[in-house]
Design a protein around this motif. Structure first.
Motif, PDB file in Angstrom:
ATOM      1  N   GLU A 191       7.559  32.305  69.363  1.00 55.25           N
ATOM      2  CA  GLU A 191       6.851  33.132  68.386  1.00 55.25           C
ATOM      3  C   GLU A 191       6.683  34.574  68.879  1.00 55.25           C
ATOM      4  OE1 GLU A 191       3.267  31.002  67.296  1.00 55.25           O
ATOM      5  OE2 GLU A 191       4.434  29.543  66.132  1.00 55.25           O
ATOM      6  N   ARG A 192       7.620  35.001  69.736  1.00 55.41           N
ATOM      7  CA  ARG A 192       7.671  36.362  70.282  1.00 55.41           C
ATOM      8  C   ARG A 192       6.400  36.770  71.046  1.00 55.41           C
ATOM      9  NH1 ARG A 192      12.060  39.022  69.002  1.00 55.41           N
ATOM     10  NH2 ARG A 192      13.258  38.630  67.156  1.00 55.41           N
ATOM     11  N   ARG A 193       5.665  35.756  71.582  1.00 56.77           N
ATOM     12  CA  ARG A 193       4.443  36.074  72.318  1.00 56.77           C
ATOM     13  C   ARG A 193       4.179  35.183  73.520  1.00 56.77           C
ATOM     14  NH1 ARG A 193      -0.008  32.698  71.001  1.00 56.77           N
ATOM     15  NH2 ARG A 193      -1.590  34.245  71.410  1.00 56.77           N
ATOM     16  N   ASP A 194       4.717  33.947  73.502  1.00 54.52           N
ATOM     17  CA  ASP A 194       4.413  32.965  74.545  1.00 54.52           C
ATOM     18  C   ASP A 194       5.668  32.571  75.310  1.00 54.52           C
ATOM     19  OD1 ASP A 194       1.851  32.883  73.485  1.00 54.52           O
ATOM     20  OD2 ASP A 194       2.175  31.019  72.400  1.00 54.52           O
ATOM     21  N   LEU A 195       5.467  32.088  76.533  1.00 52.69           N
ATOM     22  CA  LEU A 195       6.591  31.472  77.232  1.00 52.69           C
ATOM     23  C   LEU A 195       7.138  30.345  76.368  1.00 52.69           C
ATOM     24  CD1 LEU A 195       5.302  31.105  80.900  1.00 52.69           C
ATOM     25  CD2 LEU A 195       7.026  32.691  80.059  1.00 52.69           C
ATOM     26  N   MET A 196       8.440  30.204  76.354  1.00 54.22           N
ATOM     27  CA  MET A 196       9.088  29.141  75.588  1.00 54.22           C
ATOM     28  C   MET A 196       8.887  27.815  76.308  1.00 54.22           C
ATOM     29  SD  MET A 196      10.825  28.374  72.875  1.00 54.22           S
ATOM     30  CE  MET A 196      11.430  29.958  72.299  1.00 54.22           C
ATOM     31  N   PRO A 197       8.316  26.820  75.649  1.00 54.86           N
ATOM     32  CA  PRO A 197       8.199  25.500  76.289  1.00 54.86           C
ATOM     33  C   PRO A 197       9.586  24.916  76.559  1.00 54.86           C
ATOM     34  CG  PRO A 197       6.875  25.623  74.279  1.00 54.86           C
ATOM     35  CD  PRO A 197       7.731  26.848  74.315  1.00 54.86           C
ATOM     36  N   THR A 198       9.797  24.417  77.759  1.00 60.62           N
ATOM     37  CA  THR A 198      11.082  23.810  78.099  1.00 60.62           C
ATOM     38  C   THR A 198      10.930  22.346  78.490  1.00 60.62           C
ATOM     39  OG1 THR A 198      10.931  24.547  80.397  1.00 60.62           O
ATOM     40  CG2 THR A 198      12.070  26.019  78.844  1.00 60.62           C
ATOM     41  N   SER A 199       9.707  21.908  78.756  1.00 60.50           N
ATOM     42  CA  SER A 199       9.467  20.508  79.096  1.00 60.50           C
ATOM     43  C   SER A 199       7.997  20.191  78.861  1.00 60.50           C
ATOM     44  CB  SER A 199       9.862  20.206  80.546  1.00 60.50           C
ATOM     45  OG  SER A 199       9.080  20.955  81.445  1.00 60.50           O
ATOM     46  N   ASP A 200       7.689  18.930  78.896  1.00 62.02           N
ATOM     47  CA  ASP A 200       6.332  18.422  78.708  1.00 62.02           C
ATOM     48  C   ASP A 200       5.725  18.201  80.097  1.00 62.02           C
ATOM     49  OD1 ASP A 200       4.107  16.699  78.226  1.00 62.02           O
ATOM     50  OD2 ASP A 200       5.077  15.847  76.461  1.00 62.02           O
ATOM     51  N   VAL A 201       4.557  18.782  80.372  1.00 66.19           N
ATOM     52  CA  VAL A 201       3.951  18.604  81.700  1.00 66.19           C
ATOM     53  C   VAL A 201       3.691  17.142  82.011  1.00 66.19           C
ATOM     54  CG1 VAL A 201       2.910  20.901  81.867  1.00 66.19           C
ATOM     55  CG2 VAL A 201       1.576  19.030  80.906  1.00 66.19           C
ATOM     56  N   ARG A 202       3.493  16.341  80.965  1.00 69.44           N
ATOM     57  CA  ARG A 202       3.276  14.909  81.200  1.00 69.44           C
ATOM     58  C   ARG A 202       4.505  14.264  81.824  1.00 69.44           C
ATOM     59  NH1 ARG A 202       2.061  12.360  75.723  1.00 69.44           N
ATOM     60  NH2 ARG A 202       4.000  13.484  75.331  1.00 69.44           N
ATOM     61  N   ALA A 203       5.701  14.788  81.517  1.00 76.50           N
ATOM     62  CA  ALA A 203       6.931  14.234  82.104  1.00 76.50           C
ATOM     63  C   ALA A 203       6.941  14.442  83.614  1.00 76.50           C
ATOM     64  CB  ALA A 203       8.164  14.856  81.460  1.00 76.50           C
ATOM     65  N   TRP A 204       6.468  15.581  84.073  1.00 73.76           N
ATOM     66  CA  TRP A 204       6.425  15.838  85.522  1.00 73.76           C
ATOM     67  C   TRP A 204       5.451  14.877  86.193  1.00 73.76           C
ATOM     68  CZ3 TRP A 204      10.203  18.674  87.351  1.00 73.76           C
ATOM     69  CH2 TRP A 204      10.857  19.539  86.465  1.00 73.76           C
ATOM     70  N   ALA A 205       4.301  14.648  85.554  1.00 68.76           N
ATOM     71  CA  ALA A 205       3.338  13.681  86.093  1.00 68.76           C
ATOM     72  C   ALA A 205       3.933  12.283  86.080  1.00 68.76           C
ATOM     73  CB  ALA A 205       2.042  13.729  85.289  1.00 68.76           C
ATOM     74  N   ALA A 206       4.632  11.922  85.006  1.00 69.72           N
ATOM     75  CA  ALA A 206       5.248  10.595  84.914  1.00 69.72           C
ATOM     76  C   ALA A 206       6.321  10.414  85.988  1.00 69.72           C
ATOM     77  CB  ALA A 206       5.842  10.392  83.521  1.00 69.72           C
ATOM     78  N   HIS A 207       7.153  11.414  86.201  1.00 65.31           N
ATOM     79  CA  HIS A 207       8.185  11.308  87.243  1.00 65.31           C
ATOM     80  C   HIS A 207       7.544  11.188  88.624  1.00 65.31           C
ATOM     81  CE1 HIS A 207      11.881  11.603  84.988  1.00 65.31           C
ATOM     82  NE2 HIS A 207      11.377  12.598  84.290  1.00 65.31           N
ATOM     83  N   ALA A 208       6.446  11.904  88.849  1.00 68.32           N
ATOM     84  CA  ALA A 208       5.737  11.785  90.129  1.00 68.32           C
ATOM     85  C   ALA A 208       5.186  10.371  90.295  1.00 68.32           C
ATOM     86  CB  ALA A 208       4.614  12.814  90.215  1.00 68.32           C
ATOM     87  N   MET A 209       4.579   9.819  89.243  1.00 68.61           N
ATOM     88  CA  MET A 209       4.026   8.465  89.316  1.00 68.61           C
ATOM     89  C   MET A 209       5.127   7.422  89.511  1.00 68.61           C
ATOM     90  SD  MET A 209       1.169   8.951  86.351  1.00 68.61           S
ATOM     91  CE  MET A 209       0.426   7.343  86.447  1.00 68.61           C
ATOM     92  N   GLN A 210       6.263   7.638  88.872  1.00 68.67           N
ATOM     93  CA  GLN A 210       7.385   6.717  89.033  1.00 68.67           C
ATOM     94  C   GLN A 210       7.926   6.788  90.466  1.00 68.67           C
ATOM     95  OE1 GLN A 210      11.103   7.514  86.874  1.00 68.67           O
ATOM     96  NE2 GLN A 210      11.028   5.392  86.172  1.00 68.67           N
ATOM     97  N   GLY A 211       8.082   8.005  90.990  1.00 64.57           N
ATOM     98  CA  GLY A 211       8.609   8.173  92.337  1.00 64.57           C
ATOM     99  C   GLY A 211       7.666   7.679  93.421  1.00 64.57           C
ATOM    100  N   GLU A 261       6.196   5.858  79.425  1.00 65.67           N
ATOM    101  CA  GLU A 261       6.462   6.489  78.135  1.00 65.67           C
ATOM    102  C   GLU A 261       5.701   5.829  76.984  1.00 65.67           C
ATOM    103  OE1 GLU A 261      10.986   8.206  78.777  1.00 65.67           O
ATOM    104  OE2 GLU A 261      10.748   6.195  77.943  1.00 65.67           O
ATOM    105  N   GLY A 262       5.371   4.558  77.131  1.00 64.29           N
ATOM    106  CA  GLY A 262       4.742   3.847  76.019  1.00 64.29           C
ATOM    107  C   GLY A 262       3.242   3.707  76.113  1.00 64.29           C
ATOM    108  N   SER A 263       2.707   3.507  77.326  1.00 61.54           N
ATOM    109  CA  SER A 263       1.275   3.239  77.468  1.00 61.54           C
ATOM    110  C   SER A 263       0.506   4.343  78.172  1.00 61.54           C
ATOM    111  CB  SER A 263       1.065   1.926  78.238  1.00 61.54           C
ATOM    112  OG  SER A 263       1.621   0.847  77.534  1.00 61.54           O
ATOM    113  N   ILE A 264       1.038   4.822  79.285  1.00 62.95           N
ATOM    114  CA  ILE A 264       0.303   5.832  80.050  1.00 62.95           C
ATOM    115  C   ILE A 264       0.374   7.181  79.350  1.00 62.95           C
ATOM    116  CG2 ILE A 264       0.153   7.053  82.261  1.00 62.95           C
ATOM    117  CD1 ILE A 264       1.146   4.448  83.582  1.00 62.95           C
ATOM    118  N   PHE A 265       1.573   7.566  78.903  1.00 64.34           N
ATOM    119  CA  PHE A 265       1.770   8.814  78.156  1.00 64.34           C
ATOM    120  C   PHE A 265       2.474   8.477  76.839  1.00 64.34           C
ATOM    121  CE2 PHE A 265       2.041  10.157  82.701  1.00 64.34           C
ATOM    122  CZ  PHE A 265       0.897  10.935  82.736  1.00 64.34           C
ATOM    123  N   PRO A 266       1.740   7.919  75.851  1.00 63.64           N
ATOM    124  CA  PRO A 266       2.375   7.474  74.606  1.00 63.64           C
ATOM    125  C   PRO A 266       3.206   8.576  73.945  1.00 63.64           C
ATOM    126  CG  PRO A 266       0.079   6.791  74.668  1.00 63.64           C
ATOM    127  CD  PRO A 266       0.298   7.718  75.847  1.00 63.64           C
ATOM    128  N   GLY A 267       4.419   8.193  73.562  1.00 67.53           N
ATOM    129  CA  GLY A 267       5.301   9.127  72.866  1.00 67.53           C
ATOM    130  C   GLY A 267       6.116  10.033  73.775  1.00 67.53           C
TER     131      GLY A 267
END
Length: 148
Positions: free
Chosen positions: A101-121, A131-137
């Protein structure tokens, strides 16, 4: 303790950001260094710290020398379990045409994905559970290689 959360205030810098932001950054750095010191090398080597927020800041300053709530932002990953020394994620740039919207950094990922990858690792959690229970959707996407 396997998982802990903490909150630091002082990040809502609608004015005088150049004066107000450095103390918050120093506080975050001090917390990370204190954790590293107090946990010791053995536990720190298995530790991941993710510093994130639920909203970003606008790219340009407003009329009072601050920034307003925005769409995307950055997060900090630290700890002995982190594969450090690099910037993760996409970087579309700061050109006006690259902004959301010519004002904000462009979102490139969901911060929840980084937390999920950390929890998985760290804990071996199943992707379907994350993806289904801890961070639905959430759609985690490819593994970023964040965790050693």
């Amino acid at each position: 303790t396997r998982i802990a959360a903490f909150s630091l205030s002082g990040w809502d810098t609608h004015n005088a950001q150049a004066k107000r932001l450095p103390p918050s950054l120093k506080q975050l750095a001090n917390v990370i260094v204190r954790l590293k010191t107090d946990l010791g090398p053995q536990i720190w080597g298995k530790t991941t710290v993710l510093a994130m927020t639920e909203f970003g800041r606008t790219v340009a300053e407003n009329g009072t020398g601050g920034t307003d709530h925005g769409t995307a932002g950055a997060m900090v990953a630290a700890g002995g379990a982190i594969r450090g020394g690099k910037v993760y994620g996409g970087w579309p740039g700061l050109a006006e045409a690259a902004l959301f919207e010519r004002r904000d950094l462009m979102p490139t990922s969901d911060v929840r994905a980084w937390a999920a990858h950390a929890m998985q690792g760290l804990y071996g959690f199943d992707r379907a559970l994350l993806e289904g229970s801890i961070f639905p959707g959430l759609q985690m996407g490819d593994r970023p290689g964040l965790i050693l």
